[in-house]
Write an enzyme that holds these catalytic residues in place. Structure first.
Site, PDB file in Angstrom:
ATOM      1  CE1 TYR B 149       7.290  10.262   8.134  1.00  0.00           C
ATOM      2  CE2 TYR B 149       7.067   7.663   8.047  1.00  0.00           C
ATOM      3  CZ  TYR B 149       6.697   8.925   8.743  1.00  0.00           C
ATOM      4  OH  TYR B 149       6.124   9.029   9.782  1.00  0.00           O
ATOM      5  N   GLY B 191      12.772   2.661   2.978  1.00  0.00           N
ATOM      6  CA  GLY B 191      13.171   2.354   1.435  1.00  0.00           C
ATOM      7  C   GLY B 191      13.971   3.530   0.987  1.00  0.00           C
ATOM      8  NE  ARG B 295      -2.971   0.338   7.800  1.00  0.00           N
ATOM      9  CZ  ARG B 295      -3.056   0.722   8.939  1.00  0.00           C
ATOM     10  NH1 ARG B 295      -4.265   1.192   9.572  1.00  0.00           N
ATOM     11  NH2 ARG B 295      -1.859   0.866   9.889  1.00  0.00           N
ATOM     12  N   GLY B 411       6.930 -27.902 -11.781  1.00  0.00           N
ATOM     13  CA  GLY B 411       8.719 -27.554 -11.744  1.00  0.00           C
ATOM     14  C   GLY B 411       8.843 -26.127 -12.304  1.00  0.00           C
ATOM     15  CE1 TYR B 433       2.869  -2.968   1.929  1.00  0.00           C
ATOM     16  CE2 TYR B 433       4.701  -3.983   1.614  1.00  0.00           C
ATOM     17  CZ  TYR B 433       3.555  -3.557   1.149  1.00  0.00           C
ATOM     18  OH  TYR B 433       3.043  -3.639  -0.142  1.00  0.00           O
ATOM     19  CD  GLU B 434       1.936   1.746   4.848  1.00  0.00           C
ATOM     20  OE1 GLU B 434       1.622   2.213   5.660  1.00  0.00           O
ATOM     21  OE2 GLU B 434       3.168   1.976   4.155  1.00  0.00           O
TER      22      GLU B 434
END
Lengths: 673, 673
Positions: B149, B191, B295, B411, B433-434
């Site tokens: 998309y 993506g 979301r 460490g 994002y979103e």
């Protein structure tokens, strides 16, 4: 060149030039404040220009596209070229010039000789006898050999007393037998230990006649000088990829009953004689100084990392347009949003503050060093306490600021093209190395509790804790007095730190009185103690900032710094206000005043925002960021940058023939059945 | 198997077994709380076990040692194997099972089909006509084609209305002409767009007869189905390395006057007829739902990332011994330090809180989805506001918690062997994002300001903002009432959120009254508005946590969750206390009480610490962390892990012969002269 902002060039993105034209101060004069003299600021730019004229010193490719092997090679390649030009480029006795040269040419990801210069040579200088210096130090300085300092073990970092590597003295042969008896005893982490170095100063627990004398330093040859093969009884290697510093081969070292001559122990301060007699060092605090040296300089390193990220973010925010404030007007620069200003500007103020606090710390360090040469150690504890607190607070706040800078760049901040995540990785190591932050805060707390005790006993304390015995107001005078100085703010910060220091002290005392052993009481108070240390340190930072502004003579520079200081004091005070609200030192009305000053301050800073970051004079070469380019031409260069991706070498990747095509083909075949 | 903690096995590190034996609750029953049913918790473990029996599904090598090409290939390889076993391993209609399978086998760094499943197919389901579904959706579901998309452009993320890619309708040929007119108009970030996919739904600004109809979705074939070569007029590629997700080929796409049939526009809701007539969608809110879906589920994803980091940190802290509390006793587990507890435990509580708040959000989402099917959109605004606030607050706090977890490992936390920095990189993408976090907070603020206005106008508001019109106490009842419920805390959180919401509202009103245009006033209030949104959201999280604890029946689980809730409420309240101190709602005495409850709480949590993280039942395979191993055998495996380093392939690296040897040799030669 009548522009106050010195970064303006023809052909730049008009949106960024527009910002620079608004500058109210001379950015190069401001650089003199940041780098502590006009001469130092000049030299930085001269070095950068000279480097730019040597094509072989440029990155062969943007660093994020290199594998670890390639990163190590690329850094070594540049070290080679640099060694031909070093004396032309810098004054090799000037640490600041060397540091700048390294930032420009090599960058922050490390190089095969990093520990050689920063640890190996200084440790030899500090701990080797004259004879030992002849044998190793001079060879090291000429780079006939490359060394590192191997202290940290897999199982032990902070607690030196428990290092497991042993150096057992064998009187019969006059040798030490160095051994790593367990997995956890392996040296683990030392920079360049894995692959680059052929020598190391190894810290091991000295044992003579079965008696444990604690950690001592030994010179160990790791590899053959000609073939570079590891010597017998030595296993060395790389510890694998890390969050950052991947051009550095942090290594492991396993010693299998390795025998070294007695004279390989570094014996300037402490001696083991042929018969095994152990002779103590004259004063114990000697060993602090290397750590304290690094910590004293860390404020400036952190300020540099923070300023780098902010330079990238603020410049990008001045050319990135997104959304509308007024729906009828064109899209605005994201720098117009109050949320974006609030995200970035307080960190700009902090970067300046850290730089100024850093300069004071380095001055104190230089004084203490001189004092110590004449046997005077009075200020050593103060310096140690100060650097412990600053190290912890400054690294923590730097990390916060870098991350906010990155997020303020939106999606592109997530790309390695922003380079901010790499800077984050590099900077954040500082929260852990050279003394873990919590441990550091608790070391400062010990000092603060001592001072608090003295005050409770009616003694007057002075210096950095002097405010503990100074008179205090019941109520903060912020917004309650006609004078415009920052004293009211600084007094409020003092009140806050004082209250918390005594709260922690009282809690500790109460527990001790109830019969709890000191160690347990200390642990049960430790969160309160770390809070006290943080507040004390933040007070110091605010004071150092105010002192600097006070001392500046140039009107426009003073005014611009005053704006930043104003933002700093209001922002930081809001952040810690609850401590002053709790006992009614501040009230709601004053909070409203502080908030409104904060917002007014953001608006005041706005026109100078790009100039404040430009004043750090960080060249494109050292920033290594597409988003942070001086000229503002981000987008076309983002596209160019992406062409370097290893995935773009061919139109169709092997993964298609190997996996994706069979997957789709078998599905299509099934469909046809 | 009489142990309450189900992770105990023979041969484990005794220090970690010791922790597990102290558990006061059944960790698998607790998993049922986290994953919302015993059945779901069982299924997770069954899937993990089944995967472990398929050797080809194991990582060929620890992921940090793979290059980007290798990461992409490795993920594609597993996708291939998985497709053979998918139906045996999971119920493919159960999102939670698929999510878990992906976490175990592929991990968080991405794969070539990630967007295919998460975006391409859902968008086709939501926006394609039945005819279009036949043409593409069914092929996509069978994986005959792989899609993505493509919405975000280089120059535009949040502001969809300003997308520059155009789809101009050509009536003559009944085609759309897709074009990227500028550099900034290139699709950038989607993506799998770069290399893996052969189809994409491209979002472009629809233009008919020179009129702009805003963003619409178009199906575009990117690559030849057989050769995978990009089709004419299409330039695609990878955008280069990122902070994380480097197994994903986020890509760019440049369209050069590409012609596609009219019927390639997704026309379920909106239509362009042959003659260019545009037919509007029935209701505008339809398009929200995909974003809101993601979301709504993000809370749980974030809780998972946070819990993963904490599992690693807490387990490691139980076997890492360093320093002494009592100088006469052996070194202690670092988990004994109050500072370490304070660094980790509040985040454990948050991970649980986010998971419970997430479950409520998903339930609300499911309800709204059902409502919408019957045309009911009343709760849509509530859901949108809630998910906007949660998305922002939860991602931000998750980032903080992961970073604290990493630092708490000292460490070794910095090594990729901890894998925490990779989890950080993956999780932190969620801040951007979103819906960028600041934008999200301001969306919630709009909703809150509407509610505040209604209250000011004397109306009663209900639901999530009901507390705005509920009666309030002048003073908090914390520590002022004999009853032991958490109502006093929740009421105090309500007071805090209410005060800040009205403070922002009043500030906004005042500016509007003074004549400032709404848009400018809004911007000048935006920091105060985001504060209001955060406090409102944190109230909701605390409430959701309390509701869950209230509902739990099992005594031991309830008690253990109650301890976490107690910690959560005290810790979070201290964090936001200044808001309640400002107007005297809380006083200093109550602050002392809250602090002392906080410290008591850390001690209470301590014995169950490992069990709280074990209860997430994250297998070694999905954690991918040497430090976080279930069995506690960290050190020997750290050593094994490091052997994979590319730098360890040979004893002597090429860099020695190429650069380091010449450097040393020339120095040695000079010395001899």
């Amino acid at each position: 060149m009548g522009n106050l902002n010195k970064e303006i060039r023809d052909g730049d993105h008009p949106d960024i030039t527009e910002e620079r034209l608004k500058s109210t101060f001379d950015t190069h004069k401001m650089a003199a404040q940041i780098y502590n003299s006009q001469r130092a600021a000049d030299r930085r730019n001269e070095i950068t220009s000279a480097v730019l004229k040597i094509p072989e010193l440029q990155d062969i490719k943007p660093l994020p596209f290199l594998s670890r092997e390639e990163k190590v090679e690329e850094a070594a390649r540049k070290i080679g070229i640099l060694s031909e030009h070093l004396y032309d480029l810098v004054n090799v006795n000037d640490g600041a010039e060397l540091y700048h040269l390294n930032n420009v040419v090599i960058g922050g990801e490390g190089n095969p000789l990093a520990l050689h210069g920063v640890m190996f040579i200084p440790v030899l200088q500090a701990q080797a006898t004259d004879e030992q210096k002849k044998k190793w130090l001079y060879r090291a300085m000429k780079r006939e050999i490359i060394g590192t300092y191997a202290q940290t073990e897999m199982g032990h970092g902070s607690n030196l007393r428990k290092l497991e590597t042993t150096a057992t003295y064998d009187k019969a042969t006059e040798e030490f037998v160095l051994n790593s008896p367990t997995t956890t005893s392996m040296k683990w982490w030392p920079g360049n230990l894995g692959k680059s170095t052929n020598y190391a100063v190894v810290v091991a627990t000295l044992i003579i006649n079965e008696k444990d004398y604690g950690p001592h330093s030994f010179m160990v040859q790791l590899r053959d000088e000609n073939t570079h093969k590891p010597l017998p009884n030595i296993e060395v290697g790389d510890i694998g990829p890390k969050m950052a510093y991947n051009a550095t081969d942090n290594g492991f070292l396993k010693l299998n009953h390795l025998r070294i001559p007695r004279t390989n122990m570094l014996m300037k301060h402490v001696k083991v004689e042929k018969d095994g007699t152990y002779i103590k060092p004259p004063h114990a605090k000697m060993s602090y100084s290397a750590m304290v040296h690094v910590r004293a300089h860390m404020n400036n390193t952190m300020a540099y990392f923070l300023a780098s990220s902010l330079t990238i973010a603020v410049r990008y925010s001045s050319i990135r347009r997104q959304g509308h404030i007024n729906p009828k007007e064109p899209e605005v620069k994201v720098l117009e949003y109050q949320t974006q200003q609030h995200r970035l500007f307080p960190h700009i103020a902090r970067a300046y503050a850290f730089s100024f606090a850093g300069a004071e710390t380095v001055r104190l360090y230089e004084k203490v060093k001189k004092d110590m040469e004449s046997g005077e150690t009075e200020l050593m504890a103060d310096l140690h306490a100060l650097t412990s607190g600053l190290k912890s607070v400054v690294t923590y706040l730097t990390m916060q600021g870098i991350e906010q800078a990155r997020q303020s760049c939106g999606g592109h901040g997530y790309s390695m093209a922003s380079y901010i995540s790499e800077i984050y990785g590099i900077a954040i190591g500082g929260c852990t190395y050279e003394g873990e932050n919590m441990v550091m805060l608790l070391q400062l707390a010990r000092y603060l509790m001592k001072a608090a005790k003295a005050v409770k006993e009616g003694k007057k304390v002075e210096g950095l804790v002097g405010y503990l015995s100074a008179p205090d107001n019941r109520h903060s005078l912020i917004d309650r007095t006609p004078e415009k100085s920052y004293d009211t703010y600084l007094k409020t910060f003092e009140h806050i730190a004082r209250q918390q220091i005594f709260r922690a002290f009282d809690k500790l005392e109460k527990m001790l009185t109830s019969g709890l052993p000191h160690s347990e009481a200390w642990n049960k108070c430790s969160v309160e103690l770390t809070r006290a240390s943080r507040l004390h340190t933040r007070l110091f930072i605010a004071q150092a900032f105010a002192r600097r502004v006070h001392d500046v003579v140039d009107f426009h520079i003073k005014e611009a710094l005053d704006d930043l200081l104003h933002l700093h004091l209001n922002y930081e005070l809001l952040d810690v206000a609850s401590y002053a609200l709790e006992d009614g030192h501040l009230c709601g009305e004053q909070m409203n005043f502080i908030r409104s000053e904060l917002y007014r301050s953001l608006g005041k800073i706005r026109p100078n925002a790009v100039s404040y970051v430009d004043a750090w004079e960080l060249s494109d070469m050292e920033l290594r960021s597409v988003l942070g380019r001086r000229d503002g031409h981000v987008y076309e260069n983002l596209y160019k940058w992406a062409q370097n991706s290893s995935l773009n070498r061919t139109d169709v990747l092997p993964v298609f023939e190997k996996y994706l095509k069979p997957l789709m083909m078998s599905a299509r075949k099934n469909s046809k059945l």
